[in-house]
Design a protein around this motif. Structure first.
Motif, PDB file in Angstrom:
ATOM      1  N   ARG A 157       0.841  -1.199   0.000  1.00 59.84           N
ATOM      2  CA  ARG A 157       0.000   0.000   0.000  1.00 59.84           C
ATOM      3  C   ARG A 157       0.877   1.250   0.000  1.00 59.84           C
ATOM      4  O   ARG A 157       0.595   2.227  -0.683  1.00 59.84           O
ATOM      5  CB  ARG A 157      -0.911  -0.013   1.223  1.00 59.84           C
ATOM      6  CG  ARG A 157      -1.816   1.217   1.273  1.00 59.84           C
ATOM      7  CD  ARG A 157      -2.636   1.279   2.554  1.00 59.84           C
ATOM      8  NE  ARG A 157      -3.308   2.560   2.645  1.00 59.84           N
ATOM      9  CZ  ARG A 157      -3.603   3.160   3.787  1.00 59.84           C
ATOM     10  NH1 ARG A 157      -3.286   2.590   4.932  1.00 59.84           N
ATOM     11  NH2 ARG A 157      -4.225   4.318   3.786  1.00 59.84           N
ATOM     12  N   PRO A 443      -8.519   6.091   1.582  1.00 60.09           N
ATOM     13  CA  PRO A 443      -8.954   5.011   0.679  1.00 60.09           C
ATOM     14  C   PRO A 443     -10.332   4.473   1.034  1.00 60.09           C
ATOM     15  O   PRO A 443     -10.716   4.418   2.204  1.00 60.09           O
ATOM     16  CB  PRO A 443      -7.876   3.939   0.891  1.00 60.09           C
ATOM     17  CG  PRO A 443      -6.696   4.664   1.430  1.00 60.09           C
ATOM     18  CD  PRO A 443      -7.246   5.778   2.251  1.00 60.09           C
ATOM     19  N   PHE A 445     -11.683   1.485   1.502  1.00 65.63           N
ATOM     20  CA  PHE A 445     -11.291   0.097   1.720  1.00 65.63           C
ATOM     21  C   PHE A 445     -12.502  -0.829   1.767  1.00 65.63           C
ATOM     22  O   PHE A 445     -13.633  -0.425   2.051  1.00 65.63           O
ATOM     23  CB  PHE A 445     -10.522  -0.044   3.032  1.00 65.63           C
ATOM     24  CG  PHE A 445      -9.121   0.488   3.005  1.00 65.63           C
ATOM     25  CD1 PHE A 445      -8.261   0.133   1.987  1.00 65.63           C
ATOM     26  CD2 PHE A 445      -8.664   1.332   4.007  1.00 65.63           C
ATOM     27  CE1 PHE A 445      -6.958   0.616   1.964  1.00 65.63           C
ATOM     28  CE2 PHE A 445      -7.369   1.813   3.997  1.00 65.63           C
ATOM     29  CZ  PHE A 445      -6.516   1.450   2.977  1.00 65.63           C
ATOM     30  N   HIS A 446     -12.228  -2.110   1.535  1.00 63.02           N
ATOM     31  CA  HIS A 446     -13.238  -3.157   1.658  1.00 63.02           C
ATOM     32  C   HIS A 446     -12.487  -4.450   1.939  1.00 63.02           C
ATOM     33  O   HIS A 446     -11.488  -4.750   1.282  1.00 63.02           O
ATOM     34  CB  HIS A 446     -14.049  -3.280   0.371  1.00 63.02           C
ATOM     35  CG  HIS A 446     -15.250  -4.194   0.482  1.00 63.02           C
ATOM     36  ND1 HIS A 446     -15.133  -5.562   0.624  1.00 63.02           N
ATOM     37  CD2 HIS A 446     -16.578  -3.930   0.478  1.00 63.02           C
ATOM     38  CE1 HIS A 446     -16.342  -6.097   0.686  1.00 63.02           C
ATOM     39  NE2 HIS A 446     -17.235  -5.137   0.605  1.00 63.02           N
ATOM     40  N   GLY A 510      -9.821   1.525   9.976  1.00 62.00           N
ATOM     41  CA  GLY A 510      -9.572   1.703   8.558  1.00 62.00           C
ATOM     42  C   GLY A 510     -10.783   2.151   7.774  1.00 62.00           C
ATOM     43  O   GLY A 510     -10.765   2.139   6.541  1.00 62.00           O
ATOM     44  N   TRP A 512     -13.609   0.776   7.172  1.00 61.44           N
ATOM     45  CA  TRP A 512     -14.155  -0.211   6.232  1.00 61.44           C
ATOM     46  C   TRP A 512     -15.243  -1.077   6.854  1.00 61.44           C
ATOM     47  O   TRP A 512     -15.707  -2.031   6.238  1.00 61.44           O
ATOM     48  CB  TRP A 512     -13.062  -1.081   5.653  1.00 61.44           C
ATOM     49  CG  TRP A 512     -12.256  -1.932   6.608  1.00 61.44           C
ATOM     50  CD1 TRP A 512     -12.460  -2.169   7.930  1.00 61.44           C
ATOM     51  CD2 TRP A 512     -11.088  -2.680   6.253  1.00 61.44           C
ATOM     52  NE1 TRP A 512     -11.507  -3.020   8.442  1.00 61.44           N
ATOM     53  CE2 TRP A 512     -10.645  -3.346   7.424  1.00 61.44           C
ATOM     54  CE3 TRP A 512     -10.385  -2.872   5.076  1.00 61.44           C
ATOM     55  CZ2 TRP A 512      -9.508  -4.169   7.429  1.00 61.44           C
ATOM     56  CZ3 TRP A 512      -9.254  -3.693   5.093  1.00 61.44           C
ATOM     57  CH2 TRP A 512      -8.827  -4.320   6.253  1.00 61.44           C
ATOM     58  N   HIS A 601     -11.317   6.065  -3.530  1.00 64.15           N
ATOM     59  CA  HIS A 601     -10.994   6.915  -2.388  1.00 64.15           C
ATOM     60  C   HIS A 601     -12.183   7.792  -2.026  1.00 64.15           C
ATOM     61  O   HIS A 601     -13.029   8.091  -2.875  1.00 64.15           O
ATOM     62  CB  HIS A 601      -9.798   7.832  -2.707  1.00 64.15           C
ATOM     63  CG  HIS A 601      -8.564   7.107  -3.111  1.00 64.15           C
ATOM     64  ND1 HIS A 601      -7.600   6.698  -2.217  1.00 64.15           N
ATOM     65  CD2 HIS A 601      -8.139   6.699  -4.337  1.00 64.15           C
ATOM     66  CE1 HIS A 601      -6.634   6.081  -2.876  1.00 64.15           C
ATOM     67  NE2 HIS A 601      -6.933   6.067  -4.159  1.00 64.15           N
TER      68      HIS A 601
END
Length: 744
Positions: A157, A443, A445-446, A510, A512, A601
């Motif tokens: 990353r 970001p 994220f997932h 994060g 997510w 993002h």
């Protein structure tokens, strides 16, 4: 499907439990015959333990045991790394040897019948050391910068080095340039709830009531440390009183609680003090950065260099995304980023809200602000002129990008047009007034996640996932997702989290959780509907008996033949006819093909107004306005609350938070709430959070993006830029203190 649930400002379903005190946190799960443990931390910053005299302490009233490296069980510490753990290095093996790696490292544990007895005995324990002077200042002459090993691997990353074009030459040859260095102090997480673990053994099976943002990882980590099958460890954590990343990893106190409980053959409760939370549970690393930007006279970026370095421990390489946003935030054909680590004699840093992005964006956005003044161009207009059409680092389009709409909305709400552009040109009486702006990004994220849905005969729905809730409203938002996709009122949904018995989920960090766990709940709802339809079609008493799966549909929680809603059957009736609850699990993860096609993002724009007293240097934040593009907003009330918390955290970063270490031994000298400053109620200004309409079908089935981190990311640079506008003095190190502006 009832489409009115997602998007509603539903009040927190767990609110009554919290305000009445019935919500139970880790330290509330007291067990019969429970003992109490207190950690004794090293008072040397580096070296080894040369002597521990436990005999006098063992004879003190109530003392059950004293564990040190001499008598503690030798643990296997089998290999285990989750995504939250540093990829390089080995976690601290607590009480396994005499080595002292940092100040406050656990070197003994006292177990007693009461907490008072344990605390008195711990204070009486005498330990001698062979001490060496530690290196704890990343700016010192004895430090070195190393290339993070994991950052040199393809696909990381954060990459150690990344470039396109010739950034250094472009900056050197640019007609207008900014070349500046920025610093950010070490920060420590200080949530309301301290770290706590209660450990109880039943044979070779262990139950942990433990504050954790990542239950399934705590289960796997402790199983690896003790050499147990994962299923032999159970972790329970239904509520968290704030965390901000500090409970993502499984820290030594969890191991020590389990170790002590097995040693004494009783449940053991271990709660860290506020001071101990500055030692062994991570921190935002001290970072040092350089930004060099070159531009044409009309504001087009021609070259951009971002060099950053962050502290890490000597036994692990902690990485964060310090330079990642710079790669794609603005259009620039010549760009170079460099990321390094500075090993120090401290505990390993940890993710803290907006990890990496918050620190890196501070430097980038302050440098962009400096450039705007050099050019005489409005800071927003400068960003508009450098708005990219795609992610130039990855050479792929953004799944959605609403940065400029965020600026438009936030600028209007803030009243940016009333700003006089010259520094020191705005006053309120004798106070200097400043307005600043900054971009934000994080970001989308997932991560793979699973959930379970159960339909009961009384018409209620149970939903389970091994997630956590540290305060953003997970109980409520997940209830809304289930209610939406099942077509039932939220009052009929019972969402449960906080147990490793439930289907696994990623860490609660994060930004997510909604994308990952919410998508899994959606999948589980669809799966349980399919199972319920199968049972109803096979039931001769059902109005849909004998129909094919394609001939039936759901509408507001009722199954009926397609096109005929007059005779429907609700979930409860189907479960009652089946004679059992109807249950199904669902999982969700991002389609790798879609992920490879888009750059995903969240974006935002933050505006701040400050008032600076020129006589005494006090800085007061008067207003903060933010606008964010985060896809679909599940609950606007909760989302605005998230933004408010992030803005307050950004205020702390900008003006207050700083952990000071004594260079002689590495001791945090302000490890208490008197001197580790954070915003309190009287500091909180008027704050507004707004959301631009953004439809992003690529990020996940719900179309949502994370919000918890981005709300902090842009706040500190917006405040720093406002302070420059107010005073004409550029302060490039955080936190900005009174003495930094006294000379104005």
């Amino acid at each position: 499907m009832n489409t009115s649930v997602i998007g509603r400002s539903l009040r927190r379903v767990d609110g009554p439990r919290k305000v009445t005190g019935s919500a139970r946190y880790a330290a509330d799960f007291n067990q019969p015959d429970q003992a109490y443990a207190v950690i004794v931390g090293a008072t040397a910053g580096l070296g080894r333990v040369t002597g521990i005299d436990i005999s006098p302490v063992e004879e003190m009233p109530g003392v059950v045991a004293v564990l040190t490296h001499h008598n503690a069980e030798r643990l296997p510490y089998l290999p285990h790394k989750a995504g939250i753990d540093p990829a390089v290095g080995e976690r601290l093996h607590v009480l396994q040897d005499d080595t002292v790696r940092f100040y406050g490292q656990p070197v003994a544990v006292v177990v007693a019948d009461t907490l008072d007895d344990a605390e008195r005995a711990a204070a009486a324990l005498r330990i001698s050391y062979e001490a060496k002077p530690p290196i704890v200042d990343p700016t010192g002459p004895d430090t070195q910068r190393i290339v993070p090993e994991a950052a040199a691997r393809p696909g990381a990353r954060t990459l150690a080095d990344r470039s396109r074009g010739d950034a250094d030459a472009a900056v050197a040859n640019a007609p207008v340039k900014v070349d500046a260095r920025y610093g950010m102090a070490r920060e420590n997480h200080n949530p309301m709830e301290p770290h706590a673990t209660i450990a109880a053994w039943d044979g070779d099976r262990l139950t942990l009531w433990s504050k954790s943002q990542y239950l399934v990882n705590e289960q796997a980590e402790i199983a690896a440390i003790f050499g147990l099958p994962t299923e032999n460890v159970r972790v329970i954590c239904p509520f968290i009183g704030g965390a901000f990343g500090t409970s993502l990893r499984t820290w030594p106190h969890v191991t020590l609680a389990a170790l002590a409980a097995r040693h004494v053959g009783r449940p053991v409760k271990l709660v860290l003090t506020r001071k101990q939370m500055f030692f062994t549970t991570g921190h935002r690393p001290h970072t040092l950065q350089r930004i060099a930007i070159g531009a044409t006279m009309d504001g087009q970026l021609t070259g951009l260099v971002h060099q950053g370095a962050g502290e890490t421990s000597r036994y692990e390489q902690f990485m964060e995304a310090l330079t990642s946003v710079t790669d794609f935030m603005y259009s620039c054909s010549n760009l170079r980023t460099e990321y390094r680590l500075i090993p120090l004699d401290t505990g390993t840093p940890n993710h803290m809200r907006g990890p990496g992005e918050a620190s890196g964006v501070f430097a980038l956005e302050c440098a962009m602000d400096e450039l705007s003044y050099e050019l005489g161009i409005d800071p927003i207009e400068l960003r508009r002129r450098n708005e990219p059409e795609l992610d130039e680092a990855e050479n792929r389009p953004f799944s959605s990008r609403s940065l400029m709409p965020c600026y438009d909305l936030a600028a209007e709400r803030f009243g940016w047009s009333r700003r006089s552009p010259e520094p020191r040109s705005m006053r309120d009486g004798r106070l200097l007034i400043g307005m600043g702006a900054a971009s934000a990004s994080y970001p989308a994220f997932h991560a793979p996640a699973s959930a379970r849905v159960r339909l009961l005969a009384d018409g209620t729905v149970e939903v389970e996932a091994a997630a956590s809730d540290m305060g953003p409203g997970t109980y409520t938002s997940m209830t809304q997702v289930a209610a939406e996709f099942l077509g039932v009122p939220p009052e009929r949904v019972r969402f449960r989290l906080g147990q490793t018995d439930y289907p696994p989920t990623p860490s609660h960090g994060g930004s997510w959780t909604m994308a990952s766990v919410g998508s899994a709940i959606r999948a589980a709802c669809i799966a349980v509907q399919e199972e319920a339809a199968r049972l109803a079609i096979a039931d001769q008493h059902s109005p849909v008996f004998g129909a094919s799966a394609g001939d039936v549909e759901w509408n507001e929680g009722r199954l009926h033949r397609r096109g005929d809603a007059s005779r429907g059957q609700p979930y409860g009736d189907i479960a009652a006819s089946a004679g059992r609850p109807i249950e199904a699990e669902g999982s969700a993860q991002r389609d790798p093909e879609v992920a490879s096609r888009y750059s995903m993002h969240s974006f935002g724009a933050v505006f701040a107004e400050v008032a600076v007293d020129p006589d005494v240097g006090t800085i007061r934040v008067r207003r903060i306005v933010g606008a964010y593009g985060i896809g679909r907003v599940v609950n606007p009330l909760l989302a605005r609350s998230q933004c408010t918390g992030g803005m307050i955290g950004g205020m702390g970063m900008a003006l207050m938070e700083r952990t000071a270490l004594d260079p002689r031994d590495g001791r945090p000298v302000n490890a208490h709430m008197a001197d580790y400053l954070m915003p309190v109620n009287l500091d909180i200004p008027e704050m507004e959070a707004h959301f631009v309409e953004e439809d992003d079908p690529h990020v996940n089935p719900l179309g949502v993006k994370g919000l918890g981190e981005i709300a902090l990311v842009g706040t500190a640079p917006a405040i720093a830029n406002a302070i420059f506008h107010a005073t004409g003095k550029r302060v490039r190190n955080l936190p900005i203190r009174i003495e930094d502006v006294l000379s104005v």
